[in-house]
Design a protein around this motif. Structure first.
Motif, PDB file in Angstrom:
ATOM      1  N   ALA A 185     127.152 -49.665  30.544  1.00  0.00           N
ATOM      2  CA  ALA A 185     126.616 -50.994  30.228  1.00  0.00           C
ATOM      3  C   ALA A 185     126.485 -51.828  31.493  1.00  0.00           C
ATOM      4  N   GLY A 186     127.520 -51.817  32.329  1.00  0.00           N
ATOM      5  CA  GLY A 186     127.460 -52.571  33.578  1.00  0.00           C
ATOM      6  C   GLY A 186     126.370 -52.056  34.501  1.00  0.00           C
ATOM      7  N   HIS A 187     126.208 -50.753  34.566  1.00  0.00           N
ATOM      8  CA  HIS A 187     125.162 -50.160  35.395  1.00  0.00           C
ATOM      9  C   HIS A 187     123.772 -50.587  34.924  1.00  0.00           C
ATOM     10  N   THR A 188     123.533 -50.501  33.610  1.00  0.00           N
ATOM     11  CA  THR A 188     122.218 -50.846  33.057  1.00  0.00           C
ATOM     12  C   THR A 188     121.888 -52.310  33.292  1.00  0.00           C
ATOM     13  N   LEU A 189     122.848 -53.203  33.023  1.00  0.00           N
ATOM     14  CA  LEU A 189     122.611 -54.631  33.218  1.00  0.00           C
ATOM     15  C   LEU A 189     122.429 -54.964  34.691  1.00  0.00           C
ATOM     16  N   GLY A 190     123.165 -54.268  35.555  1.00  0.00           N
ATOM     17  CA  GLY A 190     122.997 -54.501  36.981  1.00  0.00           C
ATOM     18  C   GLY A 190     121.609 -54.115  37.461  1.00  0.00           C
ATOM     19  N   LEU A 191     121.099 -52.971  36.979  1.00  0.00           N
ATOM     20  CA  LEU A 191     119.752 -52.545  37.349  1.00  0.00           C
ATOM     21  C   LEU A 191     118.710 -53.526  36.803  1.00  0.00           C
ATOM     22  N   LEU A 192     118.913 -53.969  35.568  1.00  0.00           N
ATOM     23  CA  LEU A 192     117.984 -54.934  34.958  1.00  0.00           C
ATOM     24  C   LEU A 192     117.971 -56.240  35.735  1.00  0.00           C
ATOM     25  N   ASP A 193     119.157 -56.734  36.071  1.00  0.00           N
ATOM     26  CA  ASP A 193     119.258 -58.001  36.801  1.00  0.00           C
ATOM     27  C   ASP A 193     118.656 -57.872  38.199  1.00  0.00           C
ATOM     28  N   GLY A 194     118.907 -56.734  38.855  1.00  0.00           N
ATOM     29  CA  GLY A 194     118.354 -56.538  40.191  1.00  0.00           C
ATOM     30  C   GLY A 194     116.843 -56.449  40.195  1.00  0.00           C
ATOM     31  N   THR A 195     116.267 -55.892  39.129  1.00  0.00           N
ATOM     32  CA  THR A 195     114.814 -55.763  39.049  1.00  0.00           C
ATOM     33  C   THR A 195     114.142 -57.088  38.713  1.00  0.00           C
ATOM     34  N   LEU A 196     114.719 -57.822  37.770  1.00  0.00           N
ATOM     35  CA  LEU A 196     114.076 -59.051  37.288  1.00  0.00           C
ATOM     36  C   LEU A 196     114.426 -60.277  38.123  1.00  0.00           C
ATOM     37  N   ASN A 197     115.648 -60.312  38.685  1.00  0.00           N
ATOM     38  CA  ASN A 197     116.069 -61.426  39.540  1.00  0.00           C
ATOM     39  C   ASN A 197     115.859 -62.786  38.853  1.00  0.00           C
ATOM     40  N   GLY A 198     116.279 -62.872  37.590  1.00  0.00           N
ATOM     41  CA  GLY A 198     116.179 -64.138  36.859  1.00  0.00           C
ATOM     42  C   GLY A 198     114.898 -64.319  36.079  1.00  0.00           C
TER      43      GLY A 198
END
Length: 320
Positions: A185-198
């Motif tokens: 879960a942490g990995h997936t959310l981290g990748l999502l956050d890094g891609t979208l940047n807000g």
């Protein structure tokens, strides 16, 4: 506001109906009436006609937000005693305020729907994955070959959509007791956050030409709940409900990715294309007879080790 179309609704028909209702609301605001009571009746007639036009196209919650609001109910309930001259100013103010807000809400819904239709009009495959895919899939998201999982040619473009309920589920799993769900879960959310940047959408993997093949672009996007939306009690049902709504708004099939058999069945029943991904192989079936034999259980083996350790200590002890 984001509209939730009823299943099978054509998005162009929905956009045309919203425009018709919006134009009628604007015209109603500018129409001259001889009395406030006549204006009230005109507004109520607009609301009735608009509800009839939209009822089979949008959800009941959307119909309430766009047309049949609490103020509408108040004005409808009071139609029998708002005819007096003493209420003229109040009735005019209430009707004017209501029509102004309906005008704004309908315009916002039209603008957002038109924006989505433009953004979701490219040559892409639309995919919604539930949290079981991100947790149980043999490969973590960063290593997943989505084209291979979906059985698509490598040059096809993919838009991986995250209904906000999936993001919320992953957030909750970050605190889960088991290590794998917590880490995944942490990995997936981290990748999502890094891609979208807000932002709500962004490009994860750009199109590229390798020595052997063309690789299509993969975009990620978070899809928020419509204002006032009440989620279904079961998260799995909510995810499918959102995927069906996206399918109508996008005007194309949406593929559901899951590792759960029950979700596979639910998605198919709702009219979605579903790809069920086999979870991690549990390995060969154990020898149940051997496990059930007396003396072969975990406790028996622990007692054997403890007895062996005690015997070893006794043997090693110096003679008295």
């Amino acid at each position: 506001m984001l509209i939730t179309p009823r299943p099978g609704t054509d998005r162009q028909n929905l956009l045309d109906a919203l425009r018709t209702v919006h134009t009628a609301a604007s015209n109603e605001r500018g129409r001259g009436y001889t009395s406030a009571y006549a204006r009230l009746l005109g507004y109520l007639e607009w609301a009735l006609r608009s509800a009839q036009q939209l009822r089979n196209l949008v959800s009941a919650e959307d119909l309430t937000a766009l047309v049949l609001t609490k103020r509408h109910d108040t004005l409808l309930d009071g139609v029998g005693h708002l005819a007096g001259s003493s209420q003229e100013r109040l009735v005019n103010l209430l009707v004017d305020q209501e029509l102004a807000e309906r005008d704004e809400a309908l315009e916002a819904a039209i603008d957002l729907l038109r924006s989505l239709m433009n953004r979701w009009d490219g040559p892409e495959w639309f995919v919604v994955a539930d949290s079981s895919f991100y947790i149980q899939n043999p490969d973590k998201l960063e290593d997943v070959d989505l084209h291979k999982v979906l059985g698509l040619p490598s040059g096809e473009h993919i838009r991986l959509l995250f209904p906000i309920t999936v993001v919320d589920e992953l957030d909750g799993l970050k605190e889960a007791g088991k290590h794998r769900p917590r880490w995944r879960a942490g990995h997936t959310l981290g990748l999502l956050d890094g891609t979208l940047n807000g932002s709500l959408s962004g490009i994860w993997r750009r199109s590229r030409l390798t020595q052997d093949e063309v690789r299509g672009q993969i975009s990620l996007e978070i899809v928020l709940d419509p204002p006032g939306h009440v989620r279904l009690p079961l998260a799995d049902d909510e995810i499918i409900d959102r995927a069906v709504a996206i399918q109508s708004l996008a005007g194309r099939p949406v593929r559901l990715l899951t590792c759960d058999t029950s979700q596979h069945t639910r998605g198919k029943a709702a009219g979605l294309q579903v790809t069920k991904v086999p979870a991690k192989d549990p390995g060969p079936e154990p020898d149940w007879e051997a496990q059930d034999s007396p003396g072969n259980g975990t406790r028996a083996k622990r007692r054997e080790r403890q007895a062996a350790d005690a015997a070893s200590r006794q043997t090693d002890a110096p003679a008295g």
